[in-house]
Motif scaffolding. Sequence first.
Motif, PDB file in Angstrom:
ATOM      1  N   SER A 276     -44.109  70.892 137.862  1.00 43.70           N
ATOM      2  CA  SER A 276     -43.310  69.668 137.884  1.00 43.70           C
ATOM      3  C   SER A 276     -42.881  69.299 136.468  1.00 43.70           C
ATOM      4  CB  SER A 276     -44.110  68.529 138.517  1.00 43.70           C
ATOM      5  OG  SER A 276     -45.255  68.264 137.741  1.00 43.70           O
ATOM      6  N   ARG A 277     -41.631  68.932 136.338  1.00 49.14           N
ATOM      7  CA  ARG A 277     -41.075  68.511 135.048  1.00 49.14           C
ATOM      8  C   ARG A 277     -40.268  67.250 135.282  1.00 49.14           C
ATOM      9  NH1 ARG A 277     -39.799  73.478 136.084  1.00 49.14           N
ATOM     10  NH2 ARG A 277     -41.027  75.092 135.104  1.00 49.14           N
TER      11      ARG A 277
ATOM     12  N   TYR B  76     -37.276  67.644 129.617  1.00 51.82           N
ATOM     13  CA  TYR B  76     -35.972  68.130 129.166  1.00 51.82           C
ATOM     14  C   TYR B  76     -35.582  67.489 127.832  1.00 51.82           C
ATOM     15  CZ  TYR B  76     -35.671  70.251 133.730  1.00 51.82           C
ATOM     16  OH  TYR B  76     -35.930  71.027 134.827  1.00 51.82           O
ATOM     17  N   VAL B  77     -35.930  66.214 127.656  1.00 52.25           N
ATOM     18  CA  VAL B  77     -35.686  65.547 126.370  1.00 52.25           C
ATOM     19  C   VAL B  77     -36.484  66.254 125.271  1.00 52.25           C
ATOM     20  CG1 VAL B  77     -36.055  63.405 125.071  1.00 52.25           C
ATOM     21  CG2 VAL B  77     -35.103  63.320 127.380  1.00 52.25           C
ATOM     22  N   GLY B  78     -37.751  66.577 125.550  1.00 50.32           N
ATOM     23  CA  GLY B  78     -38.582  67.281 124.579  1.00 50.32           C
ATOM     24  C   GLY B  78     -38.007  68.643 124.220  1.00 50.32           C
TER      25      GLY B  78
ATOM     26  N   ILE C 187     -33.067  70.983 118.792  1.00 54.43           N
ATOM     27  CA  ILE C 187     -32.275  70.386 117.708  1.00 54.43           C
ATOM     28  C   ILE C 187     -33.046  70.441 116.385  1.00 54.43           C
ATOM     29  CG2 ILE C 187     -31.302  68.207 116.853  1.00 54.43           C
ATOM     30  CD1 ILE C 187     -30.570  67.634 119.850  1.00 54.43           C
ATOM     31  N   ALA C 188     -34.343  70.119 116.421  1.00 57.65           N
ATOM     32  CA  ALA C 188     -35.149  70.130 115.192  1.00 57.65           C
ATOM     33  C   ALA C 188     -35.246  71.534 114.614  1.00 57.65           C
ATOM     34  CB  ALA C 188     -36.541  69.566 115.479  1.00 57.65           C
TER      35      ALA C 188
ATOM     36  N   LEU D 191     -34.115  77.044 129.978  1.00 57.04           N
ATOM     37  CA  LEU D 191     -33.445  76.180 130.957  1.00 57.04           C
ATOM     38  C   LEU D 191     -33.071  76.944 132.221  1.00 57.04           C
ATOM     39  CD1 LEU D 191     -31.035  73.809 129.008  1.00 57.04           C
ATOM     40  CD2 LEU D 191     -32.875  73.187 130.566  1.00 57.04           C
ATOM     41  N   ILE D 192     -32.447  78.094 132.051  1.00 54.98           N
ATOM     42  CA  ILE D 192     -32.020  78.874 133.220  1.00 54.98           C
ATOM     43  C   ILE D 192     -33.228  79.301 134.052  1.00 54.98           C
ATOM     44  CG2 ILE D 192     -31.005  81.074 133.942  1.00 54.98           C
ATOM     45  CD1 ILE D 192     -29.003  80.724 131.612  1.00 54.98           C
TER      46      ILE D 192
END
Length: 155
Positions: free
Chosen positions: A19-20, A25-27, A33-34, A59-60
């Motif tokens: 479960s996510r 997804y924000v993490g 980005i970092a 992601l995929i």
Amino acid sequence: MAKKFTPVSWDAEEYIIRSRNAWWYVGLAVATIALGALAVWLEGWTFLALIILSAITILISNLRPPRKLHYELGKEGLTEGAKLYKYEDFKAFGILKEENHYSAILIPKKRFGLQVKVYFPMGSGEAIVDQLGARLPMEEVKLDVLDKIVNFLRI
């Protein structure tokens, strides 16, 4: 009199659906980005490409639902779909419980061989353990460091 051989077969998903929530997804976005900013600052363009490809791959793979596979323990080995894993290639097996899911792990004889991990429904567990135990010794298995990291990150 020789005991009659009866194959054991079952259907199971190829991996556990973890479960996510939206924060996962924000993490992932923040980490991408970092690390991407670090790569640009260090002028590591290959590293930047690797970060972007890794994020897309994660992601995929997390959005793709697991396939339902057919497994069978036969005379020669474990069949996963059309692929046969022969008993002779493994030195032992173990049973592992992760959350509410059970899996059989076949431990390879070769030093750098890959373990084979197959999930099964609890109702089939006794027949699977009996069938594997008739051909391979049973060992205690634990999650290795990489498996613990993958579980923690919910990948």
